[in-house]
Design a protein around this motif. Structure first.
Motif, mmCIF file in Angstrom:
data_model
loop_
_atom_site.group_PDB
_atom_site.id
_atom_site.type_symbol
_atom_site.label_atom_id
_atom_site.label_comp_id
_atom_site.label_asym_id
_atom_site.label_seq_id
_atom_site.Cartn_x
_atom_site.Cartn_y
_atom_site.Cartn_z
ATOM 1 N N GLY A 25 0.849 -1.177 0.000
ATOM 2 C CA GLY A 25 0.000 0.000 0.000
ATOM 3 C C GLY A 25 0.882 1.223 0.000
ATOM 4 O O GLY A 25 2.075 1.127 -0.221
ATOM 5 N N PHE A 26 0.303 2.317 0.262
ATOM 6 C CA PHE A 26 1.047 3.555 0.132
ATOM 7 C C PHE A 26 1.510 4.061 1.477
ATOM 8 O O PHE A 26 0.759 4.140 2.424
ATOM 9 C CB PHE A 26 0.197 4.603 -0.553
ATOM 10 N N ASP A 27 2.739 4.386 1.535
ATOM 11 C CA ASP A 27 3.305 4.879 2.768
ATOM 12 C C ASP A 27 3.886 6.248 2.466
ATOM 13 O O ASP A 27 4.936 6.384 1.867
ATOM 14 C CB ASP A 27 4.398 3.912 3.238
ATOM 15 N N MET A 28 3.173 7.231 2.898
ATOM 16 C CA MET A 28 3.552 8.594 2.539
ATOM 17 C C MET A 28 4.906 8.988 3.086
ATOM 18 O O MET A 28 5.634 9.761 2.488
ATOM 19 C CB MET A 28 2.503 9.574 3.089
ATOM 20 N N SER A 30 7.579 7.072 4.039
ATOM 21 C CA SER A 30 8.517 5.966 4.146
ATOM 22 C C SER A 30 9.946 6.471 4.299
ATOM 23 O O SER A 30 10.431 7.292 3.534
ATOM 24 C CB SER A 30 8.448 5.093 2.901
ATOM 25 N N ALA A 35 14.908 1.380 0.761
ATOM 26 C CA ALA A 35 14.619 2.204 -0.395
ATOM 27 C C ALA A 35 15.814 3.086 -0.736
ATOM 28 O O ALA A 35 16.063 3.404 -1.890
ATOM 29 C CB ALA A 35 13.395 3.053 -0.119
ATOM 30 N N GLN A 36 16.545 3.466 0.300
ATOM 31 C CA GLN A 36 17.661 4.374 0.058
ATOM 32 C C GLN A 36 18.943 3.611 -0.239
ATOM 33 O O GLN A 36 19.801 4.079 -0.964
ATOM 34 C CB GLN A 36 17.883 5.250 1.296
ATOM 35 N N PRO A 38 19.867 0.003 -1.502
ATOM 36 C CA PRO A 38 19.421 -1.302 -1.954
ATOM 37 C C PRO A 38 20.387 -2.427 -1.572
ATOM 38 O O PRO A 38 20.023 -3.587 -1.611
ATOM 39 C CB PRO A 38 19.356 -1.154 -3.467
ATOM 40 N N ARG A 51 11.594 -5.436 0.416
ATOM 41 C CA ARG A 51 12.108 -5.957 -0.845
ATOM 42 C C ARG A 51 11.046 -6.814 -1.533
ATOM 43 O O ARG A 51 10.780 -6.669 -2.705
ATOM 44 C CB ARG A 51 13.364 -6.780 -0.583
ATOM 45 N N VAL A 55 8.474 -6.078 -5.093
ATOM 46 C CA VAL A 55 8.117 -6.896 -6.247
ATOM 47 C C VAL A 55 6.613 -7.127 -6.273
ATOM 48 O O VAL A 55 5.987 -7.090 -7.323
ATOM 49 C CB VAL A 55 8.886 -8.227 -6.221
ATOM 50 N N ARG A 57 4.453 -5.086 -5.300
ATOM 51 C CA ARG A 57 3.835 -3.855 -5.811
ATOM 52 C C ARG A 57 3.886 -3.794 -7.331
ATOM 53 O O ARG A 57 2.948 -3.342 -7.973
ATOM 54 C CB ARG A 57 4.528 -2.637 -5.223
ATOM 55 N N VAL A 58 4.997 -4.238 -7.912
ATOM 56 C CA VAL A 58 5.089 -4.251 -9.373
ATOM 57 C C VAL A 58 4.020 -5.191 -9.934
ATOM 58 O O VAL A 58 3.342 -4.876 -10.914
ATOM 59 C CB VAL A 58 6.498 -4.671 -9.841
ATOM 60 N N VAL A 60 1.165 -5.911 -8.565
ATOM 61 C CA VAL A 60 -0.124 -5.229 -8.448
ATOM 62 C C VAL A 60 -0.281 -4.199 -9.571
ATOM 63 O O VAL A 60 -1.340 -4.105 -10.201
ATOM 64 C CB VAL A 60 -0.249 -4.540 -7.076
ATOM 65 N N ALA A 61 0.802 -3.464 -9.858
ATOM 66 C CA ALA A 61 0.729 -2.424 -10.895
ATOM 67 C C ALA A 61 0.454 -3.045 -12.265
ATOM 68 O O ALA A 61 -0.368 -2.538 -13.028
ATOM 69 C CB ALA A 61 2.018 -1.614 -10.929
ATOM 70 N N ILE A 65 -2.680 -2.476 -14.824
ATOM 71 C CA ILE A 65 -2.620 -2.118 -16.251
ATOM 72 C C ILE A 65 -3.426 -3.120 -17.076
ATOM 73 O O ILE A 65 -4.196 -2.741 -17.961
ATOM 74 C CB ILE A 65 -1.157 -2.070 -16.738
#
Lengths: 178, 122
Positions: A25-28, A30, A35-36, A38, A51, A55, A57-58, A60-61, A65
């Motif tokens: 989900g979205f973490d405003m 973070s 993330a900073q 890898p 981590r 993946v 999330r990708v 889900v994206a 689409i």
């Protein structure tokens, strides 16, 4: 033992992790070290989950689409030429609904949605194989393309690969939870 | 449609998409560069929309199914916008990958739009 080595989509309350934005989900806000950086070691408690989460999330994206594409195609077919091939176009609409459901089911936490994710993604897997085979061996049945015809050739075989990845991912989450 | 514009958009979307996927896999969080490239593609798609609306008036007619064409165009317009939105909310490197995947999808969709525009519907 790392305090927070949990699946990303956790469907149970996880007091230690709940506040850290490890759910999908979205973490405003973070501030995840993963993330900073890898290359951070996966033994760290904070970056183990994100981590996998990433993946996921990708996945889900891409589902999103494909849901959009299937919906667009289905709406086009139903508005423009439904009478030409009612069976194929009804299937298109059904596929679109299933993709939307699967996308939502992957995002929303909870045991029920997890079950829906299994059902919808399993349905996609069966659908793309059955319709793929039918469209090859009995092409008269599907004179017009659906999202699943020829194993999703019209969509770069994404409809074939995606449910396989989705099921694999769900199974992996389950294994981690056990 | 204007052929060079169409292929220009396809090329830019594909390059930007590849760039974002690579940047994401290298661990970059969504940046001005990655989100900016998506914004550029969105802008070009808006130009494409205006061109598509005006073109028939100048004798540049659509041969294929207009409903299908606009379905693709509308979906293509949604994707970069949604991807940028995602990238702004979810500040992880995977958002950069997602922006890239979205742009690659747009690139394919623009090719498909060109085919629909130039091919007589069956």
């Amino acid at each position: 033992m790392p305090a927070c080595e949990t699946p990303v989509i956790s469907f149970r309350p996880l007091p230690e992790c709940e506040t850290k934005g490890h759910r999908i989900g979205f973490d405003m806000n973070s501030t995840d070290p993963a993330a900073q950086n890898p290359t951070a070691s996966s033994s760290s408690t904070r970056d183990a989950a994100p981590r996998i989460s990433g993946v996921g999330r990708v996945l889900v994206a891409v589902y999103g689409i494909l849901a959009l594409a299937a919906t667009g195609r289905s709406v086009t077919q139903i508005i423009g030429k439904f009478d030409q091939a009612p069976l194929a176009y009804t299937l298109s609409a059904l596929a679109a609904v299933v993709y939307i459901l699967a996308t939502v089911a992957l995002i929303v936490p909870g045991a029920t949605w997890r079950k829906i994710a299994w059902i919808t993604i399993g349905f996609e897997m069966v659908g793309v194989i059955v319709i793929g085979l039918l469209s090859i061996f009995d092409s008269a049945l599907f004179p017009h393309d659906t999202v699943w015809s020829y194993f999703g050739r019209g969509y770069g075989f994404v409809p074939l690969v995606l449910p396989a990845l989705g099921l694999f991912w769900l199974a992996k989450q389950k294994g981690k939870r056990a | 449609m204007i052929t060079w514009l169409t292929y220009g958009i396809t090329g830019i979307a594909a390059l930007a998409g590849l760039m974002c996927v690579v940047m994401g896999l290298l661990g970059r969080k969504p940046s001005d560069l990655s989100l900016g490239s998506a914004a550029l593609v969105e802008l070009l798609l808006l130009v494409q929309l205006v061109v598509a609306i005006i073109a028939p008036a100048t004798g540049n007619n659509i041969y294929g199914d207009p409903i299908e064409f606009y379905a693709y165009l509308i979906c293509a317009l949604i994707i970069p916008a949604a991807a940028v939105f995602w990238g702004l909310l979810d500040r992880t490197r995977w958002s950069t990958v997602i922006v890239g995947v979205g742009l690659l999808a747009v690139s394919v969709m623009v090719i498909r739009m060109e085919v629909i525009w130039t091919t007589v519907a069956a």
